[in-house]
Design a protein around this motif. Sequence first.
Motif, PDB file in Angstrom:
ATOM      1  N   UNK A  48      -0.185  16.625  37.008  1.00 17.86           N
ATOM      2  CA  UNK A  48      -0.315  18.019  36.357  1.00 17.86           C
ATOM      3  C   UNK A  48       0.571  18.787  36.784  1.00 17.86           C
ATOM      4  N   UNK A  49       0.725  19.012  38.074  1.00 21.44           N
ATOM      5  CA  UNK A  49       1.490  19.839  38.837  1.00 21.44           C
ATOM      6  C   UNK A  49       3.170  19.863  37.992  1.00 21.44           C
ATOM      7  N   UNK A  50       3.556  18.527  38.272  1.00 16.73           N
ATOM      8  CA  UNK A  50       4.959  18.474  37.728  1.00 16.73           C
ATOM      9  C   UNK A  50       5.164  18.558  36.414  1.00 16.73           C
ATOM     10  N   UNK A  51       4.017  18.210  35.668  1.00 19.38           N
ATOM     11  CA  UNK A  51       4.454  18.604  34.055  1.00 19.38           C
ATOM     12  C   UNK A  51       4.311  19.900  33.780  1.00 19.38           C
ATOM     13  N   UNK A  52       3.293  20.734  34.485  1.00 20.54           N
ATOM     14  CA  UNK A  52       3.390  21.998  34.126  1.00 20.54           C
ATOM     15  C   UNK A  52       4.723  22.587  34.848  1.00 20.54           C
ATOM     16  N   UNK A  53       5.205  22.442  35.758  1.00 21.02           N
ATOM     17  CA  UNK A  53       6.616  22.669  36.083  1.00 21.02           C
ATOM     18  C   UNK A  53       7.630  22.591  35.239  1.00 21.02           C
ATOM     19  N   UNK A  54       7.641  21.249  34.765  1.00 20.31           N
ATOM     20  CA  UNK A  54       8.561  20.645  33.571  1.00 20.31           C
ATOM     21  C   UNK A  54       8.410  21.872  32.139  1.00 20.31           C
TER      22      UNK A  54
ATOM     23  N   UNK B  74     -11.509  12.984  21.761  1.00 16.17           N
ATOM     24  CA  UNK B  74     -11.353  12.769  23.046  1.00 16.17           C
ATOM     25  C   UNK B  74     -11.234  14.075  23.869  1.00 16.17           C
ATOM     26  N   UNK B  75     -11.106  13.946  25.168  1.00 13.95           N
ATOM     27  CA  UNK B  75     -11.159  15.247  25.850  1.00 13.95           C
ATOM     28  C   UNK B  75      -9.990  15.883  25.841  1.00 13.95           C
ATOM     29  N   UNK B  76      -9.987  17.198  25.663  1.00 10.55           N
ATOM     30  CA  UNK B  76      -8.593  17.897  25.448  1.00 10.55           C
ATOM     31  C   UNK B  76      -8.308  18.305  26.860  1.00 10.55           C
ATOM     32  N   UNK B  77      -7.177  18.059  27.552  1.00  8.51           N
ATOM     33  CA  UNK B  77      -6.877  18.457  28.827  1.00  8.51           C
ATOM     34  C   UNK B  77      -6.575  19.794  28.744  1.00  8.51           C
ATOM     35  N   UNK B  78      -6.995  20.486  29.902  1.00 12.26           N
ATOM     36  CA  UNK B  78      -6.758  21.869  30.176  1.00 12.26           C
ATOM     37  C   UNK B  78      -5.312  22.339  30.297  1.00 12.26           C
ATOM     38  N   UNK B  79      -4.527  21.370  31.021  1.00 11.01           N
ATOM     39  CA  UNK B  79      -3.295  21.827  31.205  1.00 11.01           C
ATOM     40  C   UNK B  79      -2.227  22.008  30.052  1.00 11.01           C
ATOM     41  N   UNK B  80      -2.932  21.199  28.867  1.00 14.10           N
ATOM     42  CA  UNK B  80      -2.058  21.487  27.586  1.00 14.10           C
ATOM     43  C   UNK B  80      -2.279  22.793  26.995  1.00 14.10           C
ATOM     44  N   UNK B  81      -3.587  23.261  27.413  1.00 14.40           N
ATOM     45  CA  UNK B  81      -3.755  24.584  26.869  1.00 14.40           C
ATOM     46  C   UNK B  81      -2.944  25.576  27.560  1.00 14.40           C
ATOM     47  N   UNK B  82      -2.826  25.261  28.802  1.00 18.55           N
ATOM     48  CA  UNK B  82      -1.991  26.089  29.824  1.00 18.55           C
ATOM     49  C   UNK B  82      -0.415  26.252  29.316  1.00 18.55           C
ATOM     50  N   UNK B  83      -0.026  25.111  29.192  1.00 19.91           N
ATOM     51  CA  UNK B  83       1.535  24.982  28.543  1.00 19.91           C
ATOM     52  C   UNK B  83       1.586  25.656  27.368  1.00 19.91           C
ATOM     53  N   UNK B  84       0.621  25.778  26.555  1.00 23.53           N
ATOM     54  CA  UNK B  84       0.780  26.381  25.086  1.00 23.53           C
ATOM     55  C   UNK B  84       0.787  27.840  25.227  1.00 23.53           C
TER      56      UNK B  84
END
Lengths: 435, 478, 126
Positions: A48-54, B74-84
Amino acid sequence: MGRYIPETLSEQEAMLKDIGYSSIDDLYSMVPEKVRLKGLNIPEGKSEMEVLEDMKEIADHNTVFRSIFRGAGVYAHHIPAIVKTITSKEEFVTAYTPYQAEISQGVLQSIFEYQTQICELTGLDVSNASVYDGAVAAAEAIFMTLERNKDEILVSDTIDPETLAVIRTYCESRSVKVTLLQNKDHLTDIEEVKKNLNERTAGLYIESPNFYGLIEDIEAFAALMHENKARIIEGCDPVSLALYKAPGEMDVDIAVGEGQQLGLPMGFGGPYLGFMSCKKELMRKLPGRIVGETTDHEGRRAFVLTLQAREQHIRREKASSNICSNEALCAMTASVYLAAMGPKGMEKLALSCYSNSHYLAEKLNELGFRRTDEGEFFDEFLTSSPVDPFVLEEKLAEKKILSGLPVKEGILWCATELNTREKIDELIAAIREVM
Amino acid sequence: MKLLFERSVKGRGSDILPDITTGTYKPEGKYLRQSRMHLPEISEVDLGRHYTQLMKQTHGVNDGFYPLGSCTMKYNPRVDEETASLPSFTQIHPLQPLSTVQGCMEVLYKAEKLLCEITGMDAMTFEPAAGAHGEYTGLLLIRKYHQDRNDSERVNIIVPDSAHGTNPASAAMAGFKVVNIPSNDRGGVDLDALRAAVGKDTAGLMLTNPNTLGLFDPNILEITKIVHEAGGLCYYDGANLNAIMGRVRPGDMGFDCVHLNLHKTFATPHGGGGPGSGPVGCKDFLKKFLPCHMVEERDEFYYFADPEKSMGQVRSFYGNFLVVVKALTYILTLGKKGIPEASGKAVLNANYMMHQLKDHYHVAYDQICMHEFVLGLDDLKKKTGVSAMDIAKGSLDYGIHPPTMYFPLIVHEALMFEPAETESRETIDEAVKIYLDLYEKAHSDPEYLHNAPHHCPIGRPDDVKAAREPVLKYEFND
Amino acid sequence: MFKNPEELKYTKTHEWVKEEDGLYVVGLTDFAQDALGDIVFVNLPSVGDPVTAGEAFSDVESVKAVSDVFSPVTGVVAEVNEAIVDDPASVNSDCYGSWLIKVADVTGTEELLDAKAYEEVCANEA
């Protein structure tokens, strides 16, 4: 590698064993051997950390402008903090379409509230639960006007070019003839409409304010179309409706528009929101989902998806539209936005856009950017340019200011509530430097 | 629950905007609005509480098991929301100069390359905003292809009777005639019926594989061959891609174009019915007909190019961009091993659940399934009077979102389960126990299930009343 | 078990028809309304529309289904029953009183059955 599967591989093996298989590959025995993939040719997964950085690094290749004087269908507005708080609630974000009314009253009620607000904005009787965007809303509205002997549509050439492009694609696939009407001074010419009307004309699609920012005389066009037993569809700007006549006040049959301005970020083009409302007599031709009020067996108020027999999952190839998923969360966003702003807030917003853009026009005029049109405008207007518009755009971009949009006829400027006197004065000073 | 409008009190509300600083410009004249706009006047705290109540009456993916067939909840990952939500994505105007949107362009470019590899296609557009929109776009590709060859005879799209309702509706919207063909006794395409249906008038075939019964059609290569030999093209409905991603590709099965549902397979959330994203991929020979605004790259600079014989546009700008950001984040997270692992676990979960239910419930087609399976409750209904609807509504009382009901149309009293890969063994075990309890209940107390649910905010709503006397907005008294 | 009045003629697709003052009156049979369940809307054609024997001229909606209604005769629509648009439930409660259309200028008909023959059709489908 990030993963969202709860079980470890050995746990999965235990599950397999329970049902009598030794590997997951065995479950794919129906797949012909020769097309089974040996391996995907994509990068290894990341934490997760790497993807967020990318992703942040990619995002950093964009320029976020401090000050935006560009509209052309998409507008920078202030989004009230409460809007984002509410619409990022996990339940709203992750729920499916509310087919199961008993556990979906929240989403259903919010759509019912949205439909009510769209009817209030547009002054019409019935709204659907949204379509993909304003351009698709226009195309779908055109299909609503078609009848057995009426399969031609008149379209003003003052409309947004993105919308026109979508209308052309949709109409071509259904063999609907589109006649583009030539404008006069960037306004739709009523003589041109008269000239092109015939007994096969199903309707007219017109926008107000139009692409050049000008207010069109919708009432005159509505009267003319109705005299000729044809419909009128108005593409409208939802913010302007706090000031200008609602489609329903002008005998418009169908109102459509882009709802991005109602609390949605510009987001490089989406997701947005196409709203559609119409007179009651056209209710059953309205595409997409519609929420209605009813009761449950104990007499409690309940909301459900209704008039479903219009839709693709029941009517299949005879459905008037194939739309299924729409933009429900965006519709909720618009609804929260309108509630947060309230009637006074919307009026203030519209007046701010009006006032700021008129101030901008005056200041630009002093620098030799002359308005090319005389008609009344709301928050966008076209000027000539004493300098190369693209050079101006580039120079202003260096100061993180997004100039008006260079178009064939000059520059299309826009100001909203975000473009305060201070921001406009800063722009003017920056332009002086460039000149 | 009160409506927003019922909470409104004249004069309330908060100041969101500052006073106008640019002077006294005011519009006047005949264009001004006369009628009142009834928008709610409501304090921020009341507004917040209103939606918190609505939230509590909404069943999201984290509220419990959501085995809704064909919808891939399916589960919607939180990091995807964060990047968007990164401001340098959200605050970008779609008509900014290209040099200022290179990040957005890179997202579209990368997502295209990755999804092309996953589907076996050569190019992809992100303009379509949902699955049905993608179907429409894909069918226009087929239409353009035949038009370009001056082959005006090809007006038919063949659709199996088990297909999603959007398939025939999209085909009609794209100007085609729909030819329905029956399924064989295993729910697959009946090869003889297909052979009989194809001809000079065949524009193409629309197919989802695995099909809507959750079965992979082992004749798939023969099917696409029959269509190709007749001069038609093959369209892959990507609704069920979650079963096979990373394991077999539509492009390798003989399909010429596909649509994907990023809001199913690639974990972007459904939002209560959108926004979704329905990108359309195609083989090289169809590339020239794709919608405008394809992203290309030269010397590390991304730019838009319109295909040579483009169909034009099906939506404004470049589609639901922020949804694509989420899907890209998801694919980069899972990567080459995670993608097939996800599909494999989805298939394992479905077989695991079906295995435990099949001694009691009748499985419509008892064989290895893919990511979903269908029960037929015809016998149960005949024996006990309890219908698929009753069982589904009964499950609501246990906090389970019902499976898809009465679909596909070819199975009577159908319940279609899709336990996505993100559900754990324990969740499935608990759900199985609940469905077995419901089975018992159907025999011991059918009346109880006819009246289910008993513990939800409302009981079964009166759909007939809603449709006969439509009330589609709040009526104001003043 | 279904009511099929003797004086009417029927189609295999469950429409009834009778001649009245030179017009052909068309409606849905008891069997049809029962199979459809609660009818929520009837899509009627317009006066002046041509109809063809054996072809759909209307459809009726229940909450979760839509079914075509086929014309027993070829001709031109002379009247439509607007009352059932406002009260579709009347097709359920009084299917032989709630006609859908009246057809003029009839030039041909579908194969029409008498009540007895139609009863057999119903029995076979039930």
